[in-house]
Scaffold this active site. Structure first.
Site, PDB file in Angstrom:
ATOM      1  N   ASP A 139       0.862  -1.186   0.000  1.00 20.10           N
ATOM      2  CA  ASP A 139       0.000   0.000   0.000  1.00 20.10           C
ATOM      3  C   ASP A 139       0.886   1.220   0.000  1.00 20.10           C
ATOM      4  O   ASP A 139       1.970   1.212   0.577  1.00 20.10           O
ATOM      5  CB  ASP A 139      -0.941   0.004   1.211  1.00 20.10           C
ATOM      6  CG  ASP A 139      -2.211   0.780   0.918  1.00 20.10           C
ATOM      7  OD1 ASP A 139      -3.285   0.170   0.806  1.00 20.10           O
ATOM      8  OD2 ASP A 139      -2.118   2.027   0.769  1.00 20.10           O
ATOM      9  N   ARG A 193     -18.688  -9.337   0.974  1.00 18.80           N
ATOM     10  CA  ARG A 193     -19.449  -8.299   1.663  1.00 18.80           C
ATOM     11  C   ARG A 193     -18.693  -7.891   2.910  1.00 18.80           C
ATOM     12  O   ARG A 193     -18.264  -8.755   3.678  1.00 18.80           O
ATOM     13  CB  ARG A 193     -20.829  -8.828   2.106  1.00 18.80           C
ATOM     14  CG  ARG A 193     -21.780  -9.164   1.003  1.00 18.80           C
ATOM     15  CD  ARG A 193     -22.891 -10.048   1.553  1.00 18.80           C
ATOM     16  NE  ARG A 193     -22.328 -11.277   2.126  1.00 18.80           N
ATOM     17  CZ  ARG A 193     -22.989 -12.110   2.928  1.00 18.80           C
ATOM     18  NH1 ARG A 193     -24.235 -11.855   3.277  1.00 18.80           N
ATOM     19  NH2 ARG A 193     -22.419 -13.212   3.407  1.00 18.80           N
ATOM     20  N   HIS A 212     -35.098  -6.431   2.369  1.00 19.74           N
ATOM     21  CA  HIS A 212     -35.497  -5.784   3.621  1.00 19.74           C
ATOM     22  C   HIS A 212     -35.613  -4.288   3.396  1.00 19.74           C
ATOM     23  O   HIS A 212     -34.643  -3.643   3.006  1.00 19.74           O
ATOM     24  CB  HIS A 212     -34.469  -6.062   4.727  1.00 19.74           C
ATOM     25  CG  HIS A 212     -34.270  -7.525   4.973  1.00 19.74           C
ATOM     26  ND1 HIS A 212     -35.237  -8.300   5.587  1.00 19.74           N
ATOM     27  CD2 HIS A 212     -33.270  -8.363   4.648  1.00 19.74           C
ATOM     28  CE1 HIS A 212     -34.823  -9.555   5.639  1.00 19.74           C
ATOM     29  NE2 HIS A 212     -33.625  -9.613   5.063  1.00 19.74           N
ATOM     30  N   CYS A 269     -19.900   0.278  -2.499  1.00 22.07           N
ATOM     31  CA  CYS A 269     -20.052  -0.333  -3.821  1.00 22.07           C
ATOM     32  C   CYS A 269     -21.325   0.071  -4.559  1.00 22.07           C
ATOM     33  O   CYS A 269     -21.242   0.613  -5.668  1.00 22.07           O
ATOM     34  CB  CYS A 269     -19.994  -1.853  -3.700  1.00 22.07           C
ATOM     35  SG  CYS A 269     -18.358  -2.432  -3.204  1.00 22.07           S
TER      36      CYS A 269
HETATM   37  N1  LIG Z   1     -15.356  -2.730  -0.134  1.00 24.40           N
HETATM   38  C1  LIG Z   1     -16.067  -3.739  -0.622  1.00 24.40           C
HETATM   39  O1  LIG Z   1     -16.920  -4.316   0.053  1.00 24.40           O
HETATM   40  C2  LIG Z   1     -15.830  -4.207  -2.031  1.00 24.40           C
HETATM   41  C3  LIG Z   1     -16.409  -5.409  -2.467  1.00 24.40           C
HETATM   42  C4  LIG Z   1     -16.180  -5.847  -3.762  1.00 24.40           C
HETATM   43  C5  LIG Z   1     -15.395  -5.079  -4.619  1.00 24.40           C
HETATM   44  N2  LIG Z   1     -14.849  -3.906  -4.185  1.00 24.40           N
HETATM   45  C6  LIG Z   1     -14.022  -3.144  -5.113  1.00 24.40           C
HETATM   46  O2  LIG Z   1     -12.646  -3.352  -4.757  1.00 24.40           O
HETATM   47  C7  LIG Z   1     -11.882  -2.167  -5.000  1.00 24.40           C
HETATM   48  C8  LIG Z   1     -11.181  -1.750  -3.727  1.00 24.40           C
HETATM   49  O3  LIG Z   1     -12.169  -1.390  -2.765  1.00 24.40           O
HETATM   50  P1  LIG Z   1     -11.808  -1.168  -1.228  1.00 24.40           P
HETATM   51  O4  LIG Z   1     -13.089  -0.940  -0.526  1.00 24.40           O
HETATM   52  O5  LIG Z   1     -10.896  -2.252  -0.784  1.00 24.40           O
HETATM   53  O6  LIG Z   1     -10.956   0.207  -1.354  1.00 24.40           O
HETATM   54  P2  LIG Z   1     -10.148   0.978  -0.225  1.00 24.40           P
HETATM   55  O7  LIG Z   1     -10.268   2.415  -0.549  1.00 24.40           O
HETATM   56  O8  LIG Z   1     -10.562   0.477   1.122  1.00 24.40           O
HETATM   57  O9  LIG Z   1      -8.629   0.519  -0.437  1.00 24.40           O
HETATM   58  C9  LIG Z   1      -7.843   0.851  -1.540  1.00 24.40           C
HETATM   59  C10 LIG Z   1      -6.390   0.872  -1.077  1.00 24.40           C
HETATM   60  O10 LIG Z   1      -5.530   0.961  -2.209  1.00 24.40           O
HETATM   61  C11 LIG Z   1      -4.413   1.762  -1.877  1.00 24.40           C
HETATM   62  N3  LIG Z   1      -3.769   2.207  -3.120  1.00 24.40           N
HETATM   63  C12 LIG Z   1      -4.261   3.023  -4.078  1.00 24.40           C
HETATM   64  N4  LIG Z   1      -3.379   3.148  -5.084  1.00 24.40           N
HETATM   65  C13 LIG Z   1      -2.297   2.399  -4.760  1.00 24.40           C
HETATM   66  C14 LIG Z   1      -1.043   2.121  -5.399  1.00 24.40           C
HETATM   67  N5  LIG Z   1      -0.739   2.637  -6.594  1.00 24.40           N
HETATM   68  N6  LIG Z   1      -0.165   1.314  -4.778  1.00 24.40           N
HETATM   69  C15 LIG Z   1      -0.463   0.786  -3.570  1.00 24.40           C
HETATM   70  N7  LIG Z   1      -1.634   1.007  -2.913  1.00 24.40           N
HETATM   71  C16 LIG Z   1      -2.536   1.803  -3.505  1.00 24.40           C
HETATM   72  C17 LIG Z   1      -5.007   2.855  -1.020  1.00 24.40           C
HETATM   73  O11 LIG Z   1      -4.033   3.509  -0.231  1.00 24.40           O
HETATM   74  C18 LIG Z   1      -6.028   2.061  -0.180  1.00 24.40           C
HETATM   75  O12 LIG Z   1      -5.449   1.598   1.017  1.00 24.40           O
HETATM   76  C19 LIG Z   1     -12.876  -1.149  -5.544  1.00 24.40           C
HETATM   77  O13 LIG Z   1     -12.845  -1.171  -6.933  1.00 24.40           O
HETATM   78  C20 LIG Z   1     -14.210  -1.646  -5.042  1.00 24.40           C
HETATM   79  O14 LIG Z   1     -15.286  -1.268  -5.873  1.00 24.40           O
HETATM   80  C21 LIG Z   1     -15.048  -3.466  -2.910  1.00 24.40           C
END
Ligand SMILES: NC(=O)c1ccc[n+]([C@@H]2O[C@H](COP(=O)([O-])OP(=O)(O)OC[C@H]3O[C@@H](n4cnc5c(N)ncnc54)[C@H](O)[C@@H]3O)[C@@H](O)[C@H]2O)c1
Length: 438
Positions: free
Chosen positions: A30, A154, A254, A263
């Site tokens: 990260d 989820r 619900h 999302c």
């Molecule tokens: N949160 C969910 O429940 C969920 C479920 C399914 C899919 N997704 C998808 O997954 C993806 C990530 O979602 P999330 O909720 O985990 O995001 P998030 O914002 O919690 O985490 C993203 C992370 O990526 C890091 N990052 C960004 N650019 C970077 C780089 N170049 N090098 C290293 N680290 C980098 C950021 O610092 C951050 O910690 C999204 O596209 C989201 O739509 C999320």
């Protein structure tokens, strides 16, 4: 197999930890130094049940490490996953691919040997091909494939969802990439969890179609709930009767204050935008987005009615502000619309949430945070149940009602009922899709 995971957010960290638990060697990267420092100290930067123990187990076993240094992380990795954020782009509703493309370029510049670059982030159709172009342009010598592997976990149940998925979707173009992906997911395949292998575009589309469909289901029942209130029906009974039909199913049925989270809001907007771009309008999804906004506004109207038309000078206790229970995630939570309306209308707002304060403090200015729901509701004119944490499912309502200045309840998750509230001493009760009182 050695795997690198770019991004240690909700998806990247859970995926990295679970892959290491499968037995792979995983390095999570990260760019956020604070997160890496925490992870290296054994602390989990997000709240996700069970993640701390599973992470500790795999760190201890030497299979899981964390770094800010992407080149070190991907050295020798056969697969590099991109799990960075794809938020809504300001202005046009499109998914912002800046982080994905930046990560792809960094991987290209650092990679030496054959690698599969796997996009786990939710990305619009065509993105994996763009990733391939970006990588090829940045490092023309590199031998690589791209793969699409959208994630369906989820928050709040992420480990179980990852370890016991309904299906894993893998979009690939070559047998070589397919073989690497099969190897990664072999532990699931061996336990008969289905792997759906598709082309890149279909994999990308499956994720948006699935999320838009679930958002539609929630929004449909919310709209039915509004009608139930008018005609005197009970949406809980309606949901039950509908959900028992196997063709429909009882999940995501619900009624509540509108969907939120990291999302559904952004993915519905992105799908609508993709439809416009390809002149293939997503009418249903566009309507879902509009109805969801109406639903949140309708909740504010309910609260106003319970406050005799004005929030001014009222004390309101809000229980739950995260977008759902068992997460600290506040992204696009309905509370971000509802609480500012209360504060803006002149109410004194007390907020109680088991995990939301850390994220919520900056997002909900002007509120008072309380650890205890009973303290929060003391002398209040209204109590609002906004997130259905287990902690709020069996409250001593007699105690709450007797401590309030005017016991009124807005139960926006239909946890209680008008009869229960009346018996506890409430003088007014509103829920969603059911008749309240007075
Ligand atoms: N949160 C969910 O429940 C969920 C479920 C399914 C899919 N997704 C998808 O997954 C993806 C990530 O979602 P999330 O909720 O985990 O995001 P998030 O914002 O919690 O985490 C993203 C992370 O990526 C890091 N990052 C960004 N650019 C970077 C780089 N170049 N090098 C290293 N680290 C980098 C950021 O610092 C951050 O910690 C999204 O596209 C989201 O739509 C999320």
């Amino acid at each position: 197999m050695k795997i690198a995971m770019i991004g240690t957010g909700y998806v990247g960290l859970v995926s990295g930890v679970c892959f290491s638990d499968f037995g792979h060697t995983v390095v999570c990267v990260d760019k956020d130094q604070r997160k890496i420092d925490m992870l290296e100290r054994g602390e989990v930067p997000i709240y996700e049940p069970g993640l701390d123990a599973l992470m500790a187990k795999n760190v201890e076993a030497g299979r899981l490490t964390f770094t800010r240094d992407l080149p070190t992380a991907i050295d020798g990795a056969e697969a590099v996953f991109i799990a960075v954020g794809t938020p809504t782009r300001r202005g046009d509703g499109h998914a912002d691919l800046t982080y994905v493309m930046a990560a792809a370029e960094e991987i290209a510049k650092a990679a030496k040997d054959y690698v599969v670059i796997v996009t786990k982030s939710t990305v619009p159709v065509g993105t994996n091909r763009k990733v391939r172009e970006v990588v090829a342009a940045a490092n023309p010598e590199l031998d690589f494939d791209v793969a699409s592997n959208p994630e369906f976990l989820r928050e709040g149940a992420a480990i179980d969802d990852f370890m016991k998925p309904d299906r894993v979707v893998v979009g690939v173009e070559t047998d070589r990439a397919a073989a690497v992906m099969s190897e990664i997911y072999r532990p699931l395949y061996l336990r008969d969890f289905p792997i759906v292998t598709t082309d890149l575009e279909s994999a990308e589309m499956i994720k948006y179609a699935a999320n838009a469909f679930l958002a539609t289901k929630i929004t449909f029942i919310n709209e039915i709930a509004a009608l139930c209130e008018k005609v005197g029906a009970d949406v809980k009974q309606v949901s039950k009767g509908m959900g028992m039909d196997n063709r429909i199913g009882n999940k995501f049925l619900h009624a509540g204050p509108g969907y939120g989270g990291s999302c559904f809001p952004k993915d519905t907007k992105a799908l609508a935008r993709i439809g416009q771009e390809y002149a293939s309008p997503m009418h249903i999804t566009e309507t879902v987005i509009a109805v969801n906004e109406d639903t949140k506004r309708r909740m504010i109207g309910k609260l106003q009615d319970l406050c005799d038309g004005s929030f001014n000078g009222k004390t309101v206790a809000v229980l739950g502000v995260t977008f759902k229970p068992n997460t600290d995630d506040m992204r696009d939570a309905p509370s971000l619309t509802i609480v500012p309306a209360l504060v803006g209308g002149g109410a004194r707002v007390r907020v109680c949430d088991p995990q939301g304060q850390h994220e919520g403090e900056a997002l909900l200015p002007g509120v008072q945070w309380q650890d205890d729901p009973y303290e929060a509701s003391k002398d209040a004119d209204l109590i609002v149940l906004l997130t259905e944490w287990n902690e709020f499912r069996a409250l001593d309502l007699d105690k709450i009602a007797s401590s309030m200045s005017r016991p009124a309840m807005a139960d926006l998750r239909n946890i209680y009922s008008a009869d229960v509230a009346r018996d506890a001493g409430f003088v007014a009760y509103e829920s969603v899709g059911r008749i309240g009182f007075p």
